[in-house]
Design a protein around this motif. Structure first.
Motif, PDB file in Angstrom:
ATOM      1  N   ARG A 164       0.840  -1.199   0.000  1.00 17.59           N
ATOM      2  CA  ARG A 164       0.000   0.000   0.000  1.00 17.59           C
ATOM      3  C   ARG A 164       0.871   1.244   0.000  1.00 17.59           C
ATOM      4  N   ASP A 165       0.236   2.349  -0.205  1.00 16.20           N
ATOM      5  CA  ASP A 165       0.901   3.637  -0.055  1.00 16.20           C
ATOM      6  C   ASP A 165       1.380   3.749   1.392  1.00 16.20           C
ATOM      7  N   PRO A 166       2.687   3.857   1.624  1.00 16.06           N
ATOM      8  CA  PRO A 166       3.194   3.904   3.005  1.00 16.06           C
ATOM      9  C   PRO A 166       2.559   5.017   3.831  1.00 16.06           C
ATOM     10  N   GLU A 167       2.207   6.100   3.188  1.00 20.62           N
ATOM     11  CA  GLU A 167       1.612   7.231   3.915  1.00 20.62           C
ATOM     12  C   GLU A 167       0.231   6.872   4.461  1.00 20.62           C
ATOM     13  N   ALA A 168      -0.425   5.940   3.803  1.00 22.58           N
ATOM     14  CA  ALA A 168      -1.802   5.602   4.202  1.00 22.58           C
ATOM     15  C   ALA A 168      -1.887   4.260   4.911  1.00 22.58           C
ATOM     16  N   ASP A 169      -0.737   3.647   5.158  1.00 22.81           N
ATOM     17  CA  ASP A 169      -0.734   2.307   5.739  1.00 22.81           C
ATOM     18  C   ASP A 169      -0.626   2.402   7.261  1.00 22.81           C
ATOM     19  N   ALA A 170      -1.747   2.162   7.946  1.00 23.02           N
ATOM     20  CA  ALA A 170      -1.775   2.298   9.411  1.00 23.02           C
ATOM     21  C   ALA A 170      -1.580   0.965  10.125  1.00 23.02           C
ATOM     22  N   ARG A 171      -1.279  -0.094   9.391  1.00 22.50           N
ATOM     23  CA  ARG A 171      -1.119  -1.395  10.051  1.00 22.50           C
ATOM     24  C   ARG A 171       0.101  -1.380  10.969  1.00 22.50           C
ATOM     25  N   PRO A 172      -0.017  -1.953  12.155  1.00 22.59           N
ATOM     26  CA  PRO A 172       1.166  -2.060  13.020  1.00 22.59           C
ATOM     27  C   PRO A 172       2.208  -2.979  12.380  1.00 22.59           C
ATOM     28  N   ASP A 173       3.450  -2.756  12.747  1.00 24.98           N
ATOM     29  CA  ASP A 173       4.528  -3.560  12.163  1.00 24.98           C
ATOM     30  C   ASP A 173       4.655  -4.875  12.932  1.00 24.98           C
ATOM     31  N   ASP A 174       3.657  -5.732  12.747  1.00 26.99           N
ATOM     32  CA  ASP A 174       3.678  -7.051  13.383  1.00 26.99           C
ATOM     33  C   ASP A 174       3.151  -8.071  12.381  1.00 26.99           C
ATOM     34  N   TRP A 175       2.632  -9.201  12.860  1.00 25.12           N
ATOM     35  CA  TRP A 175       2.200 -10.288  11.973  1.00 25.12           C
ATOM     36  C   TRP A 175       1.153  -9.836  10.951  1.00 25.12           C
ATOM     37  N   ARG A 176       0.434  -8.757  11.310  1.00 23.10           N
ATOM     38  CA  ARG A 176      -0.628  -8.314  10.405  1.00 23.10           C
ATOM     39  C   ARG A 176      -0.093  -7.793   9.079  1.00 23.10           C
ATOM     40  N   ARG A 177       1.134  -7.311   9.069  1.00 19.08           N
ATOM     41  CA  ARG A 177       1.727  -6.873   7.791  1.00 19.08           C
ATOM     42  C   ARG A 177       2.257  -8.047   6.981  1.00 19.08           C
ATOM     43  N   ARG A 178       2.514  -9.162   7.663  1.00 24.71           N
ATOM     44  CA  ARG A 178       3.145 -10.295   6.979  1.00 24.71           C
ATOM     45  C   ARG A 178       2.185 -11.477   6.798  1.00 24.71           C
ATOM     46  N   ALA A 179       0.943 -11.297   7.242  1.00 20.56           N
ATOM     47  CA  ALA A 179       0.003 -12.417   7.235  1.00 20.56           C
ATOM     48  C   ALA A 179      -0.273 -12.927   5.816  1.00 20.56           C
ATOM     49  N   PHE A 180      -0.424 -14.233   5.713  1.00 18.56           N
ATOM     50  CA  PHE A 180      -0.897 -14.840   4.472  1.00 18.56           C
ATOM     51  C   PHE A 180      -1.703 -16.066   4.875  1.00 18.56           C
TER      52      PHE A 180
END
Lengths: 54, 330
Positions: free
Chosen positions: B135-151
């Protein structure tokens, strides 16, 4: 097709380690195998198949 | 799902399970309800464990169990991290070594057929991987944890006759629209935002568009090489009850995606030798068990299909939506 997108969506090697464990898919058969092998059973049970969508 | 990365990707956990245990992975939603010896065995194990006797907020029995072959519990937990699982495994092994081995549970071996499905004979079984796209890094509010790497991983099945229906006449340029029921199945059961969990499938009346087509690129060496394309749009209002608060919830959810892929049909064997398909689109909204409360979107998402060739232990796992009229026409 967009092969770069295909590569990006599929898991990288480091994301596949949980599938390198020799999971059996049948508890009943696994217990019989454990009895024959003289080992305990480890069961990973989830709502949804742990080897599929969970 | 988080346990895959945090516990079962740990080298020490993996080595212990492979060397000292017989590791089994199963769907406890089925095991809890199976009316057969395996279901009885699971209930025996689970009622000794961490959720034994619990019915609120749910009656789930999911987690990790170490036991003797007769079902006597050696340890259990429901954790994500290797640091919390390893002590349970070590204590279980100590308990195993202190006691005598046990015989497997008694039973006639008959199985409750409602919960035992095999891939269709001669058909097409596919893995379906899904993950969020950048996503656009400016608009990406996901915490830097498993939620960014989930599949996540699901499976798709086509019966033999259904797989054959995806193949046009073996002439370059020939094309065929997939039967409507198959295009709708792909949309309803496989354009699911299950990146973070296992939400309900789409209802048939939530399919706004679903069209898929195969086109012959070339015929060579007994194989028909196909280009695959299509698009789908789904949307509706999702309603559910929160397990923990008991409060009713609702969210509009929708997905639009375009498909792009390649496949090869073996003319002599009448089966696919290759089936690579990508769907990329946008998803909006949350629903029960998809854990999108903090990330409703709109956001980009992608799915990748490939043949489940038996090289992974879960390749015969049924599609998550199998019990939702998967093979029945709409």
């Amino acid at each position: 097709m967009d092969t770069e997108m295909l590569r990006r969506l599929k898991p990288a090697a480091g994301e596949m380690r949980w599938l390198e464990i020799p999971w059996r898919t049948d508890l009943w058969a696994g217990c019989r195998e454990a009895e024959a092998a003289g080992r305990p059973v480890f069961l990973w049970a989830m709502n949804g198949n742990p080897l599929g969508c969970v | 799902m988080a346990a895959r990365a945090a516990a079962f990707s740990d080298p020490e956990v993996a080595a212990l399970l492979a060397a000292e245990f017989v590791p089994v992975a199963e769907n406890c939603s089925h095991l809890q309800r199976q009316q057969d010896a395996e279901g009885d065995l699971f209930r025996l194990i689970a009622e000794q464990g961490h959720y034994g006797g619990r019915f609120q907020p749910t009656d789930t029995r999911q987690g990790m169990y170490a036991c003797r072959p007769d079902g006597t519990l050696l340890g259990s937990c429901n954790v994500h991290g290797a640091d919390r699982l390893l002590p349970v495994l070590r204590r279980a092994l100590e308990g195993w070594r202190e006691g005598a081995g046990a015989r497997a549970g008694a039973g006639d071996g008959a199985t409750d057929g409602r919960y035992r499905q095999e891939p269709p004979p001669g058909g097409l079984a596919l893995r379906v991987w899904v993950r969020d796209l950048p996503r656009d890094p400016e608009a990406d509010a996901r915490p830097d944890d498993w939620r960014r790497r989930a599949f996540n991983l699901d499976h798709a099945w086509f019966r033999a006759d259904e797989a054959a229906a995806l193949v046009p006449e073996a002439t370059a340029g020939a094309s065929v629209a997939w039967p409507e029921a198959l295009a709708r199945r792909v949309a309803r059961f496989h354009l699911i935002d299950n990146v973070r969990g296992e939400p309900p499938m789409w209802r048939d009346d939530e399919v706004r568009e679903a069209e898929m087509r195969s086109r012959v690129r070339e015929v060579r060496g007994g194989r028909v090489r196909l280009d695959l394309e299509g698009h789908a749009a789904l949307g509706g209002l999702s309603r559910w009850t929160d397990d923990w608060t008991g409060r009713p919830q609702e969210s509009a959810r929708s997905t639009e995606a375009r498909f792009d892929g390649e496949a090869e049909w073996d003319v002599a064997l009448r089966r696919f030798a290759r089936f690579d398909l990508v769907a990329v689109g946008t998803r909006v909204g949350g629903t029960q068990y998809n854990s999108r409360g903090d990330d409703p979107g709109p956001a980009p998402i992608g799915w990748a299909w490939e043949i489940a060739d038996g090289s992974l232990p879960g390749d015969a796992t049924p599609p998550q939506g199998f019990h939702g009229r998967y093979f029945q026409p709409a």
